[in-house]
Design a protein around this motif. Sequence first.
Motif, mmCIF file in Angstrom:
data_model
loop_
_atom_site.group_PDB
_atom_site.id
_atom_site.type_symbol
_atom_site.label_atom_id
_atom_site.label_comp_id
_atom_site.label_asym_id
_atom_site.label_seq_id
_atom_site.Cartn_x
_atom_site.Cartn_y
_atom_site.Cartn_z
ATOM 1 N N SER A 194 1.282 38.181 79.863
ATOM 2 C CA SER A 194 1.569 38.156 81.296
ATOM 3 C C SER A 194 3.062 37.940 81.512
ATOM 4 O O SER A 194 3.747 37.309 80.715
ATOM 5 N N ALA B 169 -3.336 40.705 86.871
ATOM 6 C CA ALA B 169 -4.602 40.696 86.117
ATOM 7 C C ALA B 169 -4.531 39.783 84.893
ATOM 8 O O ALA B 169 -5.446 38.981 84.670
ATOM 9 N N VAL C 114 -1.216 44.976 86.485
ATOM 10 C CA VAL C 114 -1.878 44.653 85.218
ATOM 11 C C VAL C 114 -1.281 43.417 84.568
ATOM 12 O O VAL C 114 -1.985 42.439 84.300
#
Length: 121
Positions: free
Chosen positions: A118, A74, A70
């Motif tokens: 991120s 992502a 994630v």
Amino acid sequence: PCMALSVNMEPLYEPNGPIPLSMKDMIESFHLEEISKTNVSMWACIIELASRVAQGGGPNDCIALGLYVVFVIAFTALDMFFLVIAALQQRLRVWEEANDSMRYFSALAVSHVLKKLSMMD
């Protein structure tokens, strides 16, 4: 490779480091530089974590897989997508046409948030 580990042993020896030069031959006989040198790709990391989770791995493996997929993969991909959208907005001059009564979607603001979320720093 996305992750790499290599060890430079020279700073550990005198005069900069705590290890006396007389022990250098013994420590080099352990071949620590060769043992610890490794490169790991993102795909190999995901495959290994997924196989551990599938084989009944512990909660740490599940958390690591979730965080890696994630937050690292992502969110970084979404960040790049929104940067492309922001570039298109800039090219189409969306912001020059905006006035106070109109609200435009800011892809650059979303990209800024995704960059912070991120874990690629």
